[in-house]
Design an enzyme around this catalytic site. Structure first.
Site, PDB file in Angstrom:
ATOM      1  N   TYR A   1       0.836  -1.198   0.000  1.00 21.43           N
ATOM      2  CA  TYR A   1       0.000   0.000   0.000  1.00 21.43           C
ATOM      3  C   TYR A   1       0.874   1.253   0.000  1.00 21.43           C
ATOM      4  O   TYR A   1       1.639   1.490   0.931  1.00 21.43           O
ATOM      5  CB  TYR A   1      -0.924   0.029   1.213  1.00 21.43           C
TER       6      TYR A   1
ATOM      7  N   GLY B   1     -13.218   1.224   4.140  1.00 24.57           N
ATOM      8  CA  GLY B   1     -12.256   2.137   3.536  1.00 24.57           C
ATOM      9  C   GLY B   1     -12.922   3.484   3.346  1.00 24.57           C
ATOM     10  O   GLY B   1     -13.905   3.587   2.610  1.00 24.57           O
TER      11      GLY B   1
ATOM     12  N   GLN C   1     -17.677  10.002   5.833  1.00 26.76           N
ATOM     13  CA  GLN C   1     -17.910   8.662   5.284  1.00 26.76           C
ATOM     14  C   GLN C   1     -17.730   7.592   6.350  1.00 26.76           C
ATOM     15  O   GLN C   1     -18.535   6.658   6.452  1.00 26.76           O
ATOM     16  CB  GLN C   1     -16.943   8.391   4.128  1.00 26.76           C
TER      17      GLN C   1
ATOM     18  N   SER D   1     -13.976  -4.327   0.945  1.00 24.45           N
ATOM     19  CA  SER D   1     -14.753  -3.674  -0.113  1.00 24.45           C
ATOM     20  C   SER D   1     -16.257  -3.911   0.032  1.00 24.45           C
ATOM     21  O   SER D   1     -16.917  -4.348  -0.916  1.00 24.45           O
ATOM     22  CB  SER D   1     -14.285  -4.156  -1.496  1.00 24.45           C
TER      23      SER D   1
END
Length: 408
Positions: free
Chosen positions: A131, A364, A370, A285
């Site tokens: 990452y 994520g 969010q 995800s």
């Protein structure tokens, strides 16, 4: 030699030994009436009721200055689950660092996200050596050190496979697993990680070498557990078989993609592995790279992930025929979310959590708003009744079936 310890039910009642004559029997009964009952210490004590057990536990902890009301679970409402059949307790929602840390967001925003997550009861933080070319690990470790959080309160996971450009800096050879994990620990500024994942299978390395290397880093105190990511059920079973054959440590978890439009592996393959060998599921995800967020209902916004050059594959998926069908299904799901008093992303995350085979769902987020929204899925989870789940299945029409379902 087998030693027999009688249970309470096996000890005869004193009444069974009363004399037959009525006068003697009467004297015995009078004697028993004033005699204290036999002590229960000689018997296996009956398990106390839940309320009694909790009361005893509270009293015991109070002596040591600890309160059940002051636990993270009680203060935040976060739920915790075992990672597979291991004893490691992880928050059912974790924070991932893919794309965001060291790339899409600033270090200040990353710190804000981790603070929100930690104060909300999240104890699981996931990263990988690949990452942002290792920068995500650096940022994660720096924030942990700056905040001064107790290491024992955290579950830190990282993944190995792509460590550098050199041929020996990638893959799952013994060399790279050991050297790669040492590099990750240096970047994280930690003595160990809780779980080290093999970020993908490696056909160039024998399975025995992989399992031996993972066992070695655990025995050396560099990791507590190891797991797999993007591995097939057959590959995971092979790793387990090798571990059992040579008395080594098997994997405890598989990281897999799981969301409304990707279901088969987590709902069909992994449950069988869990029951057979105890491998759990940590999923990532839940919003399908933002597709389920609703932001792509009218095309691809300029500020979205799909607008970036390196994510053209995501843009192509969104504008494809299948992508348009998915957006139509999301519109049909919106009334369900409104009825439950939540947003579509919260519904999607809660839908993932309703699967008890999922140990933790990795979130994520690129903004605090969010993350706060996605963490709100915890409040939606109790509303995910079988009726609601069936409604969602009727709209999606993609529920996978195992061979057992066909036979039944």
């Amino acid at each position: 030699m087998h030693l027999y310890k009688p249970a309470c039910a096996d000890i005869p009642s004193p009444k069974l030994g009363l004399p037959k004559s009525s006068e003697s029997a009467l004297k015995c009964r009078r004697h028993l009436a004033v005699t204290k009952p036999p002590p229960q210490a000689a018997c296996w004590p009956a398990r106390p009721s839940g309320a009694a057990e909790r009361k005893f536990l509270e009293k015991f902890l109070r002596v040591h200055g600890i309160s059940l009301q002051e636990t993270t679970r009680a203060e935040t409402g976060m739920a915790y689950r075992n990672l597979g059949k291991s004893g490691l307790r992880v928050s059912c929602l974790g924070l991932g660092t893919w794309v965001t840390f060291g790339g899409q967001i600033s270090d200040e925003v990353a710190e804000r996200l981790m603070t929100i997550a930690y104060e909300s009861g999240v104890n699981l933080f996931d990263t990988a050596e690949v990452y942002a070319a290792g920068k995500a690990e650096v940022i994660l470790g720096s924030i942990i050190k700056k905040k001064g959080w107790r290491r024992s309160s955290l579950v830190i996971t990282t993944k190995l496979y792509w460590g550098g450009k050199a041929e020996t800096e990638r893959g799952l050879s013994r060399k790279h697993i050991i050297e790669g994990l040492k590099g990750s620990l240096q970047r994280l500024q930690l003595e160990y990680v809780d779980v080290v994942f093999a970020n993908r299978p490696d056909s160039n390395t024998p399975m025995e070498e992989i399992v031996r290397a993972m066992t070695h880093v655990i025995n050396q105190g560099m990791a507590m557990y190891w797991g797999t990511s993007r591995w097939s059920a057959m590959e995971i079973m092979e790793a387990y078989s090798v571990a059992r054959q040579f008395n080594m440590i098997p994997p405890v978890c598989e990281q897999a993609e799981y969301h409304l439009f990707q279901r088969e592996k987590v709902e069909v393959q992994l449950p069988e592995l869990y029951h057979k060998i105890g491998v759990g599921a940590m999923t990532w995800s839940p919003l399908a790279c933002g597709i389920i967020s609703g932001k792509y209902g009218n095309g691809v916004p300029e500020s979205s992930r799909a607008s970036l050059k390196c994510y053209q594959w995501l843009k192509e998926r969104i504008v494809s025929e299948e992508g348009r069908k998915q957006q139509n299904k999301l519109k049909d799901l919106s009334p369900i979310a409104e009825r439950l008093g939540c947003t579509l992303p919260q519904l999607a995350v809660a839908w993932c959590l309703r699967n008890e085979g999922v140990s933790s769902v990795l979130l994520g987020s690129s903004t605090p708003e969010q993350l706060i929204e996605n963490l709100g899925a915890i409040q939606v989870l109790p509303k995910m009744t079988s009726h609601v789940v069936n409604e969602i299945d009727n709209i999606l029409r993609n529920k996978p079936y195992s061979k057992k379902d066909y036979r039944s």
